[in-house]
Design an enzyme around this catalytic site. Structure first.
Site, short mmCIF file in Angstrom:
data_model
loop_
_atom_site.label_atom_id
_atom_site.label_comp_id
_atom_site.label_asym_id
_atom_site.label_seq_id
_atom_site.Cartn_x
_atom_site.Cartn_y
_atom_site.Cartn_z
N HIS A 47 0.84 -1.20 0.00
CA HIS A 47 0.00 0.00 0.00
C HIS A 47 0.88 1.25 0.00
CE1 HIS A 47 -3.81 -2.05 0.64
NE2 HIS A 47 -3.13 -2.88 1.41
N THR A 85 14.06 -5.85 4.34
CA THR A 85 13.66 -4.55 3.81
C THR A 85 14.68 -3.97 2.84
OG1 THR A 85 14.72 -3.40 5.65
CG2 THR A 85 12.39 -4.01 5.93
N LYS A 86 15.89 -4.55 2.81
CA LYS A 86 16.97 -4.06 1.95
C LYS A 86 17.63 -5.23 1.25
CE LYS A 86 17.82 -0.01 4.63
NZ LYS A 86 18.26 0.56 5.81
#
Length: 171
Positions: free
Chosen positions: A98, A150-151
């Site tokens: 989102h 996340t990376k």
């Protein structure tokens, strides 16, 4: 009409992906993804029952990939999984998320952001891990169980934690 077709596709996908992981059923699941969603699926892919891959568009899966029970893959932003990759129980690979709107806009109306997920060959994604949109995981990397990636993960490294951080390089 569009809503009806989406719900129909979801229902058929639920039935197909509930089938057991016999060789014939795995071939049927691969064929379903290829024919209905034009996914590119390699040979000898194993799908445990109870996985969820939707829509299947923008999906590329290499040879000898193993999707354990409870795996969820969203393919809106594109997902590429290299050969000989193991995806543990309950892992989630998300290529869409989102959008976060500026205040005072409503979250509900903000839409989505799509970003590709690329997973190299010989990767092990531990149980209940989450791979977020836009992440690349290098060849031979390992993601510890329960991690949130996340990376990007460099090749041959082990990462873990929330958010995932480098633990060490593989020997």
């Amino acid at each position: 009409m569009k809503y009806f077709l989406v719900v129909l596709a979801e229902t058929i996908s639920r039935i197909v992906f509930a089938l057991p992981r016999f060789r014939l059923m795995n071939a049927l699941k691969s064929a379903y993804l290829r024919i209905v969603f034009r996914a590119k699926i390699g040979k000898r892919v194993v799908y445990y029952s109870g996985i969820w891959i939707f829509t299947g568009r923008n999906l590329i899966v290499g040879n000898d990939v193993d999707f354990a029970h409870g795996v969820l893959v969203t393919t809106g932003g594109g997902v590429r999984i290299g050969d000989r990759t193991l995806i543990g129980y309950g892992a989630k690979i998300l290529s869409s998320n989102h959008r976060i709107p500026p205040v005072p806009q409503r979250i509900f109306d903000a839409g989505h952001v799509d970003a590709p997920v690329v997973i190299g060959p010989d990767v092990w994604i531990g149980a209940n891990s989450i791979i977020l949109p836009g992440v690349s995981i290098g060849e031979g990397a390992m993601v510890a169980a329960g991690s949130v990636v996340t990376k990007d993960v460099p090749a041959w490294f082990i990462v873990g934690g929330v958010p995932a951080k480098v633990i060490r390089q593989r020997q």
